[in-house]
Design a protein around this motif. Structure first.
Motif, mmCIF file in Angstrom:
data_model
loop_
_atom_site.group_PDB
_atom_site.id
_atom_site.type_symbol
_atom_site.label_atom_id
_atom_site.label_comp_id
_atom_site.label_asym_id
_atom_site.label_seq_id
_atom_site.Cartn_x
_atom_site.Cartn_y
_atom_site.Cartn_z
ATOM 1 N N VAL A 143 -38.828 19.403 46.026
ATOM 2 C CA VAL A 143 -38.276 19.795 46.948
ATOM 3 C C VAL A 143 -39.312 20.151 48.191
ATOM 4 O O VAL A 143 -40.316 20.612 47.945
ATOM 5 C CB VAL A 143 -37.572 21.258 46.805
ATOM 6 C CG1 VAL A 143 -36.924 21.720 47.953
ATOM 7 C CG2 VAL A 143 -36.643 21.103 45.686
ATOM 8 N N ALA A 144 -38.842 19.306 48.989
ATOM 9 C CA ALA A 144 -39.865 19.465 50.553
ATOM 10 C C ALA A 144 -39.317 20.445 51.417
ATOM 11 O O ALA A 144 -37.879 20.331 51.498
ATOM 12 C CB ALA A 144 -40.053 18.337 51.334
ATOM 13 N N VAL A 145 -39.759 21.517 51.974
ATOM 14 C CA VAL A 145 -39.127 22.512 52.509
ATOM 15 C C VAL A 145 -40.115 23.007 53.771
ATOM 16 O O VAL A 145 -41.435 22.727 53.847
ATOM 17 C CB VAL A 145 -39.060 23.860 51.777
ATOM 18 C CG1 VAL A 145 -40.409 24.385 51.370
ATOM 19 C CG2 VAL A 145 -38.321 24.850 52.592
ATOM 20 N N ASP A 146 -39.369 23.632 54.781
ATOM 21 C CA ASP A 146 -40.373 23.941 56.030
ATOM 22 C C ASP A 146 -41.007 25.379 55.769
ATOM 23 O O ASP A 146 -40.682 26.250 55.575
ATOM 24 C CB ASP A 146 -39.587 24.376 57.109
ATOM 25 C CG ASP A 146 -40.204 24.835 58.529
ATOM 26 O OD1 ASP A 146 -41.429 24.923 58.440
ATOM 27 O OD2 ASP A 146 -39.389 24.890 59.574
ATOM 28 N N GLY A 147 -42.430 25.154 55.661
ATOM 29 C CA GLY A 147 -43.337 26.194 55.096
ATOM 30 C C GLY A 147 -43.530 27.253 56.000
ATOM 31 O O GLY A 147 -44.117 28.111 55.709
ATOM 32 N N ASN A 148 -42.877 26.909 57.227
ATOM 33 C CA ASN A 148 -43.304 27.932 58.438
ATOM 34 C C ASN A 148 -42.036 29.003 58.366
ATOM 35 O O ASN A 148 -41.809 29.837 59.107
ATOM 36 C CB ASN A 148 -43.339 27.498 59.548
ATOM 37 C CG ASN A 148 -44.800 26.551 59.709
ATOM 38 O OD1 ASN A 148 -45.653 27.150 59.144
ATOM 39 N ND2 ASN A 148 -44.824 25.328 60.454
ATOM 40 N N LEU A 176 -41.226 21.058 41.380
ATOM 41 C CA LEU A 176 -42.211 21.017 42.415
ATOM 42 C C LEU A 176 -41.677 21.275 43.743
ATOM 43 O O LEU A 176 -40.878 20.454 44.271
ATOM 44 C CB LEU A 176 -42.989 19.737 42.326
ATOM 45 C CG LEU A 176 -44.054 19.470 43.308
ATOM 46 C CD1 LEU A 176 -45.270 20.456 43.235
ATOM 47 C CD2 LEU A 176 -44.491 18.075 42.922
ATOM 48 N N ILE A 177 -42.332 22.237 44.453
ATOM 49 C CA ILE A 177 -41.845 22.468 45.886
ATOM 50 C C ILE A 177 -43.154 22.292 46.889
ATOM 51 O O ILE A 177 -44.055 22.650 46.418
ATOM 52 C CB ILE A 177 -41.384 24.070 46.192
ATOM 53 C CG1 ILE A 177 -40.136 24.169 45.281
ATOM 54 C CG2 ILE A 177 -41.278 24.285 47.616
ATOM 55 C CD1 ILE A 177 -39.487 25.566 45.070
ATOM 56 N N GLU A 178 -42.916 21.564 47.826
ATOM 57 C CA GLU A 178 -43.973 21.411 48.646
ATOM 58 C C GLU A 178 -43.532 22.293 50.088
ATOM 59 O O GLU A 178 -42.553 21.623 50.920
ATOM 60 C CB GLU A 178 -44.211 19.757 49.211
ATOM 61 C CG GLU A 178 -45.251 19.583 50.148
ATOM 62 C CD GLU A 178 -45.269 18.205 50.613
ATOM 63 O OE1 GLU A 178 -46.055 17.817 51.531
ATOM 64 O OE2 GLU A 178 -44.587 17.253 50.018
#
Length: 313
Positions: free
Chosen positions: A192-197, A221-223
């Motif tokens: 999962v790719a997520v907006d880390g902000n 796995l989360i990025e």
């Protein structure tokens, strides 16, 4: 954890980390990454285990009840710190369900986290381990070995890559040929790719991954794609950064959440200003008390555990 609490913890992290960086020029600042950190550990339950990244663990500790003054002591090598001034300054309270990052080498925490997840699986009580690490660490062999093992054994663990785009002074574009999240396919697990902000987006992604792990479906796995506002450490002037390495308008996680709280009418500007002043006073007091405390001496540093003395010869 509700929106106000998420904002409060991010603000606490920003003010505490800034204060520590002003007093310790070698401190590894987290400004800009608060959403990725707070969101990653906002859903922990009693019995869960957390293994936070070395950049930003203090707010994770605080969220589970750690003492701010003792954490500040650890940052300054004081005897009253959780690690008594010993080892890395990121040591926190193990009694609160943490495996602190204590090695002098990156990546080793992944092995400890995966081992903890194996123990949780064998205990069979539905607990989960959440482990965070940086984008540079994702290129180490430790990452591949542990994610592969966790996927094979369906361990209850969530791996969160706190991708701020830098491995010390090297930009991610120079060492990452493809998105980190794409690696999940090679292990047969969700990526999962997520907006880390966006703290709420990170919280939601981690919550879903934790629920999956609790059900016995294995790791995720989360990025969390975030940004490093300053250099590798507090007094790093970043001469290596170029225009291509800097986002034009990075989203500050605190500003984003501030605007949401106002728009949703969950708080007023006056409320948030009062919150800022209250946290600022708490941080200032904790840092002042820590600086006034005794430095770690031979007893705390454990010289007799390393060198032969008359007492232990």
């Amino acid at each position: 954890m509700n929106a106000i609490d998420l904002y409060r913890w991010m603000l606490t992290s920003r003010l505490l980390e800034s204060a520590l960086g002003r007093k310790n020029p070698r401190w590894f600042s987290t400004e800009g990454e608060e959403a990725a950190i707070v969101g990653s550990f906002a859903e922990l339950r009693t019995g869960d285990i957390a293994v936070p990244h070395y950049r930003g663990p203090f707010v994770a500790y605080l969220m589970r009840g750690a003492d701010m003054k003792r954490l500040a002591c650890q940052a300054f090598g004081k005897a009253d710190g959780y690690g008594k001034g010993r080892s890395m300054p990121f040591i926190g309270p193990a009694q609160l369900g943490f495996i602190p990052w204590v090695a002098g080498d990156l990546g080793t925490s992944l092995g400890m986290a995966t081992g903890a997840a194996l123990a949780l699986q064998r205990q069979g009580q539905g607990h989960v381990c959440v482990c965070s690490f940086g984008d540079g660490t994702s290129n180490r062999g430790d990452f591949h070995e542990n994610v592969n093992t966790a996927a094979l054994w369906k361990l209850p663990i969530v791996y969160v890559c706190q991708n701020n785009g830098w491995a010390i002074s090297q930009a991610a574009r120079t060492y990452l040929p493809a998105p980190i999240v794409d690696r999940a396919q090679g292990y047969g697990i969700p990526g999962v790719a997520v907006d880390g902000n966006d703290v709420e987006a990170v919280q939601a992604a981690v919550r879903q991954a934790m629920e999956r792990a609790r059900e016995g479906a294995g790791p995720t796995l989360i990025e969390a794609r975030t940004w490093r506002k300053h250099g590798h450490w507090a007094n790093d002037k970043t001469p290596y950064r170029t225009a291509i390495d800097q986002p034009d308008h990075p989203t500050d996680p605190l500003e984003l959440m501030h605007e949401r709280l106002i728009a949703r009418k969950l708080a007023s500007e006056a409320d948030l200003e009062a919150l800022y002043k209250d946290i600022e006073a708490t941080v200032d007091q904790a840092v002042e008390r820590a600086l006034a405390g005794p430095d770690a001496g031979l007893a705390e540093l454990g010289a007799d555990e390393v060198f032969a003395t008359a007492a232990n010869a």
